[in-house]
Enzyme design. Structure first.
Site, PDB file in Angstrom:
ATOM      1  N   GLU A 137       0.891  -1.168   0.000  1.00 31.70           N
ATOM      2  CA  GLU A 137       0.000   0.000   0.000  1.00 31.70           C
ATOM      3  C   GLU A 137       0.920   1.206   0.000  1.00 31.70           C
ATOM      4  O   GLU A 137       1.566   1.500   1.001  1.00 31.70           O
ATOM      5  CB  GLU A 137      -0.926  -0.016   1.219  1.00 31.70           C
ATOM      6  CG  GLU A 137      -2.176   0.824   1.025  1.00 31.70           C
ATOM      7  CD  GLU A 137      -2.004   2.255   1.491  1.00 31.70           C
ATOM      8  OE1 GLU A 137      -1.683   3.107   0.624  1.00 31.70           O
ATOM      9  OE2 GLU A 137      -2.167   2.518   2.679  1.00 31.70           O
ATOM     10  N   CYS A 182      -1.408   9.237   2.834  1.00 31.75           N
ATOM     11  CA  CYS A 182      -1.255   8.715   1.468  1.00 31.75           C
ATOM     12  C   CYS A 182      -2.418   9.132   0.587  1.00 31.75           C
ATOM     13  O   CYS A 182      -2.231   9.386  -0.613  1.00 31.75           O
ATOM     14  CB  CYS A 182      -1.095   7.198   1.496  1.00 31.75           C
ATOM     15  SG  CYS A 182      -2.452   6.322   2.292  1.00 31.75           S
TER      16      CYS A 182
END
Length: 495
Positions: free
Chosen positions: A253, A287
């Site tokens: 991720e 993110c």
């Protein structure tokens, strides 16, 4: 193993249910007050990583054999332990991470919920499937099995929640875990993992702090059957190259450069409010934060006015001070990177607005503080637009129409999250369908309560491999095993 005195002692590794001593240590400092040492942590070696894999490998078989009911019960006990230690987790995470305390409170609560959510869906996911064959005596049995030993490597930007999002499905699937926290925020993660380790059989959860030597040792160990990593793309590429030697499966991720498309029919005040919340949460170190805005020309001036007005209200200060809207960036390297990016953007002649106010001028130089910045006349090929800033900078690009906005939004190596802003649901959904990303939000850039439970988080392109969260996230920690039973020819005699 006591978990209540971590602030007053060296935070050691946890290997096989025991706190392991450290030959060397490193300090964790408060990014709001860099003179303050928040904790001292064991600095692990490759040998420590191997010992942790030893313990995990020994525990994995018995843990995989436990019933779903037992795993569910233990997951719920871990969640209760997180709730019981919430104040300590909040204090540690706020002081080592630098995100404001209100954000950390939500993160810790969500971490407990992560264990409960996996417990809620586990039996539904793991139930084996049976299929009758076309001929008497034939059948097919399909089940899911754990990998065995899984290495989980977590970052510093939302450390508690990202740890829970790996630990909960990994152990629920029946794996044993070796966890490697980031050196920039290892304290709360170590506490969370120690709480889980106390609830589970020895060796099911192990913790080794340290740097790249620990990661290399984990990836090199043939007993580690999968690596799950959240962090930057450059590190992921190193892990992937090393994993290729043994065809080790990876789950990544990674970063995002998330676009927001503001259409001409958007509710501009609401849009400005919500984009600011997304872009400057955790000082932009998320993110899936909004990292670039494409706004249609007809509403660009009004949107820019509203955006500047709202960002200028922000107060930046100590993360533990409830009056702060934004805390510092986490570490010296990130501070330098963002500062240099701002300087290059100014040198390129862009209209860079440094906004907001300082909560405490006298304390400003003692932390990694940056005021929020908006770039009002950014261009698609500007560095500040094409690269993930991972800091409190928001570039705004004016576009002629939504086709140009979609083309620019997709013109990137990233594909994590995105957002579309419109008063028309149908219009927004039409634009969202053309965006290349794992998730597209409409009239927000944050997960709803339902979205946080049900959306698999992950990215397209270089934003990741695989998915995390939701009932789909456990798939990363399971592999199929099927049995195909064939009937023997009828011999006419009993067997």
């Amino acid at each position: 193993m006591s978990t209540t005195t971590m602030q007053n002692e060296v935070v050691g590794h946890v290997i096989g249910g025991e706190r392991a001593p450290a030959d060397r240590t490193f300090e964790v400092r408060n990014p709001s007050r860099t003179a303050e040492v928040v904790g001292v942590v064991a600095d692990g070696t490759a040998a420590d990583a191997v010992r942790a894999v030893d313990a995990a490998a020994e525990a994995a078989g018995a843990w995989a054999a436990t019933s779903i009911a037992e795993r569910v019960e233990r997951l719920r006990r871990i969640a209760d332990a997180v709730d019981a230690h919430a104040e300590q987790l909040i204090d540690l995470a706020t002081r080592e991470n630098g995100s404001i305390v209100a954000t950390i409170r939500r993160e810790v609560a969500a971490s407990a919920d992560s264990f409960r959510h996996v417990a809620d869906y586990l039996s539904r996911v793991l139930v084996p499937k049976e299929f009758a064959g076309q001929t008497a005596g034939e059948s097919v049995h399909v089940e899911r099995r754990p990998y065995g030993v899984v290495a989980c490597i977590v970052p510093w930007n939302a450390p508690v929640l990202l740890t829970a999002n790996k630990l909960a499905p990994a152990i629920a699937a029946g794996n044993a875990v070796v966890l490697k926290p980031s050196p920039f925020a290892p304290l709360a993660v170590s506490l969370l993992a120690a709480l889980a380790a106390d609830v589970l059989p020895p060796g099911v959860v192990n913790i080794v702090n340290g740097d790249a030597d620990v990661v290399r040792a984990l990836v090199d160990d043939a007993r580690v059957r999968k690596v799950s990593f959240t962090g930057g793309g450059a590190t992921a590429k190193h892990v992937m190259r090393q994993a290729a030697d043994s065809l080790l499966p990876v789950h990544f991720e990674l970063g995002g450069n998330d676009p927001a498309i503001v259409l001409a029919d958007a509710d501009l005040p609401v849009t400005a409010d919500r984009i600011v919340l997304s872009a400057f949460r955790r000082a932009g170190q998320v993110c899936f934060a909004t990292k670039r805005v494409y706004v249609q020309r007809g509403v660009a001036d009004e949107f820019a006015r509203l955006l500047v007005e709202r960002v200028d209200r922000m107060v930046v200060g100590d993360a533990q001070d409830e009056r702060s809207d934004m805390g510092p960036v986490n570490n010296t390297g990130q501070f330098a990177r963002v500062t240099e990016l701002l300087e290059r953007t100014r040198a390129a002649g862009r209209d860079v607005r440094i906004l907001g106010s300082k909560l405490d001028e006298a304390a400003w130089g003692g932390g990694h503080f940056l005021l929020p910045a908006v770039v009002l006349d950014a261009r698609q090929n500007d560095e500040v637009v094409r690269e993930e800033q991972f800091g409190p900078i928001l570039p705004v690009v004016v576009v002629d129409d939504e086709e140009e906005a979609v083309r620019y939004a997709n013109d990137t190596e990233y594909g994590l999250c995105s957002s579309v802003w419109s008063a028309s649901r149908d219009h927004a959904l039409d634009v969202a369908a053309r965006i290349e990303a794992g998730v597209t939000f409409v009239n927000s850039a944050m997960f709803s309560e339902t979205g946080a439970r049900e959306i698999p988080m992950g990215g397209w392109k270089q934003s990741g491999i695989g998915w995390e969260g939701s009932p789909y996230g456990i798939d990363e920690y399971l592999q199929f095993h099927s049995v195909d039973v064939h009937a023997l020819p009828d011999s006419g005699s009993a067997s």
